[in-house]
Motif scaffolding. Structure first.
Motif, PDB file in Angstrom:
ATOM      1  N   VAL A 110       7.544  13.120 -10.126  1.00 49.67           N
ATOM      2  CA  VAL A 110       8.549  13.081  -9.077  1.00 49.67           C
ATOM      3  C   VAL A 110       7.845  13.405  -7.763  1.00 49.67           C
ATOM      4  O   VAL A 110       6.861  14.144  -7.728  1.00 49.67           O
ATOM      5  N   GLY A 111       8.342  12.820  -6.678  1.00 46.95           N
ATOM      6  CA  GLY A 111       7.714  13.104  -5.398  1.00 46.95           C
ATOM      7  C   GLY A 111       8.188  12.170  -4.313  1.00 46.95           C
ATOM      8  O   GLY A 111       9.231  11.516  -4.435  1.00 46.95           O
ATOM      9  N   VAL A 112       7.407  12.102  -3.242  1.00 42.42           N
ATOM     10  CA  VAL A 112       7.731  11.255  -2.104  1.00 42.42           C
ATOM     11  C   VAL A 112       6.501  10.432  -1.751  1.00 42.42           C
ATOM     12  O   VAL A 112       5.361  10.843  -1.982  1.00 42.42           O
ATOM     13  N   LEU A 113       6.738   9.228  -1.190  1.00 40.54           N
ATOM     14  CA  LEU A 113       5.641   8.370  -0.764  1.00 40.54           C
ATOM     15  C   LEU A 113       6.148   7.391   0.284  1.00 40.54           C
ATOM     16  O   LEU A 113       7.353   7.179   0.422  1.00 40.54           O
ATOM     17  N   TRP A 171       0.837  -1.200   0.000  1.00 44.65           N
ATOM     18  CA  TRP A 171       0.000   0.000   0.000  1.00 44.65           C
ATOM     19  C   TRP A 171       0.874   1.253   0.000  1.00 44.65           C
ATOM     20  O   TRP A 171       1.945   1.288   0.603  1.00 44.65           O
ATOM     21  N   VAL A 172       0.382   2.284  -0.678  1.00 40.71           N
ATOM     22  CA  VAL A 172       1.050   3.585  -0.704  1.00 40.71           C
ATOM     23  C   VAL A 172       0.238   4.547   0.153  1.00 40.71           C
ATOM     24  O   VAL A 172      -0.994   4.595   0.063  1.00 40.71           O
ATOM     25  N   ARG A 173       0.949   5.317   0.963  1.00 42.42           N
ATOM     26  CA  ARG A 173       0.277   6.285   1.840  1.00 42.42           C
ATOM     27  C   ARG A 173       1.029   7.618   1.801  1.00 42.42           C
ATOM     28  O   ARG A 173       2.235   7.657   1.659  1.00 42.42           O
ATOM     29  N   GLY A 174       0.265   8.669   1.969  1.00 40.33           N
ATOM     30  CA  GLY A 174       0.841   9.997   2.182  1.00 40.33           C
ATOM     31  C   GLY A 174       1.727  10.494   1.063  1.00 40.33           C
ATOM     32  O   GLY A 174       2.675  11.239   1.307  1.00 40.33           O
ATOM     33  N   ASP A 175       1.438  10.123  -0.197  1.00 40.62           N
ATOM     34  CA  ASP A 175       2.330  10.550  -1.280  1.00 40.62           C
ATOM     35  C   ASP A 175       1.981  11.944  -1.773  1.00 40.62           C
ATOM     36  O   ASP A 175       0.829  12.369  -1.809  1.00 40.62           O
ATOM     37  N   ARG A 176       3.028  12.656  -2.149  1.00 40.71           N
ATOM     38  CA  ARG A 176       2.942  13.997  -2.724  1.00 40.71           C
ATOM     39  C   ARG A 176       3.818  14.002  -3.972  1.00 40.71           C
ATOM     40  O   ARG A 176       4.982  13.614  -3.917  1.00 40.71           O
ATOM     41  N   ARG A 177       3.253  14.437  -5.109  1.00 42.39           N
ATOM     42  CA  ARG A 177       3.994  14.349  -6.369  1.00 42.39           C
ATOM     43  C   ARG A 177       3.773  15.584  -7.232  1.00 42.39           C
ATOM     44  O   ARG A 177       2.743  16.242  -7.137  1.00 42.39           O
ATOM     45  N   ALA A 196       4.275  23.340 -17.468  1.00 42.87           N
ATOM     46  CA  ALA A 196       2.995  23.105 -16.803  1.00 42.87           C
ATOM     47  C   ALA A 196       3.161  21.979 -15.792  1.00 42.87           C
ATOM     48  O   ALA A 196       3.541  20.861 -16.148  1.00 42.87           O
ATOM     49  N   THR A 197       2.874  22.273 -14.533  1.00 38.98           N
ATOM     50  CA  THR A 197       3.095  21.316 -13.451  1.00 38.98           C
ATOM     51  C   THR A 197       1.809  21.127 -12.652  1.00 38.98           C
ATOM     52  O   THR A 197       1.131  22.100 -12.327  1.00 38.98           O
ATOM     53  N   THR A 198       1.480  19.876 -12.364  1.00 41.98           N
ATOM     54  CA  THR A 198       0.323  19.558 -11.532  1.00 41.98           C
ATOM     55  C   THR A 198       0.807  18.889 -10.256  1.00 41.98           C
ATOM     56  O   THR A 198       1.509  17.872 -10.300  1.00 41.98           O
ATOM     57  N   ALA A 199       0.458  19.482  -9.119  1.00 41.75           N
ATOM     58  CA  ALA A 199       0.808  18.918  -7.821  1.00 41.75           C
ATOM     59  C   ALA A 199      -0.371  18.098  -7.314  1.00 41.75           C
ATOM     60  O   ALA A 199      -1.511  18.578  -7.295  1.00 41.75           O
ATOM     61  N   ILE A 200      -0.120  16.831  -6.928  1.00 38.23           N
ATOM     62  CA  ILE A 200      -1.174  15.972  -6.408  1.00 38.23           C
ATOM     63  C   ILE A 200      -0.727  15.373  -5.080  1.00 38.23           C
ATOM     64  O   ILE A 200       0.468  15.240  -4.809  1.00 38.23           O
ATOM     65  N   GLY A 201      -1.723  15.038  -4.246  1.00 37.06           N
ATOM     66  CA  GLY A 201      -1.419  14.426  -2.966  1.00 37.06           C
ATOM     67  C   GLY A 201      -2.543  13.514  -2.521  1.00 37.06           C
ATOM     68  O   GLY A 201      -3.704  13.695  -2.904  1.00 37.06           O
ATOM     69  N   TYR A 202      -2.177  12.504  -1.733  1.00 35.30           N
ATOM     70  CA  TYR A 202      -3.142  11.519  -1.239  1.00 35.30           C
ATOM     71  C   TYR A 202      -2.996  11.354   0.267  1.00 35.30           C
ATOM     72  O   TYR A 202      -1.883  11.383   0.799  1.00 35.30           O
ATOM     73  N   THR A 203      -4.127  11.169   0.938  1.00 32.78           N
ATOM     74  CA  THR A 203      -4.114  10.824   2.352  1.00 32.78           C
ATOM     75  C   THR A 203      -4.527   9.365   2.557  1.00 32.78           C
ATOM     76  O   THR A 203      -4.003   8.689   3.430  1.00 32.78           O
TER      77      THR A 203
END
Length: 303
Positions: free
Chosen positions: A282-285, A27-33, A72-79
């Protein structure tokens, strides 16, 4: 600009579809990309007529912005937790088919003077693309290789084209030889790699001899052999090089993978100092285990 003062001949219309699929073992949690796959409009090069970008699962947080280099950049995040991520792009792009100009670039010595006279530090300023960057260190061996192109040509643009053709001649395209984090020094020693490696080697060589060069990320239309059908999803994300060829010639783009000046089959997503500035995602998870990645690209010309 691909050719600063070129005359418009016609528009090439393309429908572009991109699918990126990431499948995670855990499972992936708390990712920001940050996602950079959306093509941009560039004056006298290309125009985005319509475009949409979607994600599955739908992000809990999403915002769009333009970074320093105009990408053009899109920032996405998940909880919430999830075990996959799908990125889907759909766009219609008009690319200008331009008549190439004669070589208006100066010699290397005069280019140095021209750069010194420029005070701008805007996104397109050549000053940003002269030094080592996170993914492109300067190398004595690559600089010496590029110096041969300078020695046998009379102008900056001719030297860049000569280096472009030399890389295509001396290197072997091999998708298994390198990885996404392979340095241009390693790729140069192997004389093998993919478009990202060829672009990084060319950039390192040009910067080593004092010519500003930047990394371009985009799409390229592939043409199947005569008599064979076009395969859905067989096109590709691609990388090539922008070279600053002086005040009058401006930025000219070269594709060392295909031994050519970039043309109407090249669709730009954006550019930066190297791959790290314009990587698709690119991001962290937080997760465990491995993951698999699949990519599908369609670039369809609208007749």
């Amino acid at each position: 600009f691909r050719h600063s003062f070129a005359q418009l001949l016609r528009l090439m219309l393309y429908d572009v579809r991109l699918e990126l699929h990431y499948e995670y073992e855990g499972w992936v949690r708390g990712d920001r990309r940050h996602v950079r796959v959306m093509p941009i409009s560039i004056n006298r090069v290309q125009r985005v007529i319509a475009a949409s970008l979607s994600f599955d699962p739908r992000p809990d947080y999403e915002s769009a912005f333009t970074d320093f280099f105009g990408n053009a950049t899109t920032a996405i995040g998940y909880t919430d937790r999830h075990d996959h991520l799908d990125v889907r792009l759909s766009a219609r792009i008009a690319v200008e088919d331009l008549e190439p100009l004669p070589d208006l670039s100066p010699t290397i010595d005069l280019l140095e003077t021209a750069i010194g006279d420029l005070w701008s530090l805007g996104p397109d300023s050549p000053h940003h693309f002269l030094s080592a960057s996170p993914r492109v260190p300067l190398s004595r061996a690559i600089t010496a290789y590029a110096q041969k192109s300078v020695a046998r040509t009379a102008s900056v643009q001719a030297a860049a084209l000569d280096l472009c053709l030399a890389i295509h001649r001396d290197f072997i395209y091999d998708g298994n030889a390198t990885k996404v984090d392979t340095s241009p020094v390693e790729a140069f020693e192997l004389k093998r790699g993919v478009c990202q490696d060829f672009a990084h080697v060319m950039i390192a060589g040009l910067r080593g001899v004092g010519i500003p060069a930047s990394y371009v990320s985009g799409f390229i239309r592939t043409i199947p052999p005569e008599g064979q059908p076009r395969l859905e999803g067989a096109d590709a994300m691609h990388a090539w090089v922008r070279v600053w060829c002086g005040v009058h010639a401006g930025w000219v783009e070269f594709d060392p993978t295909n031994a050519m000046v970039a043309g109407p089959d090249h669709i730009t997503i954006g550019h930066g100092r190297d791959y790290s500035d314009i990587s698709p995602i690119v991001g962290v998870l937080r997760t465990s285990g491995s993951h698999e990645t699949k990519q599908s690209v369609d670039v369809v010309r609208i007749e």
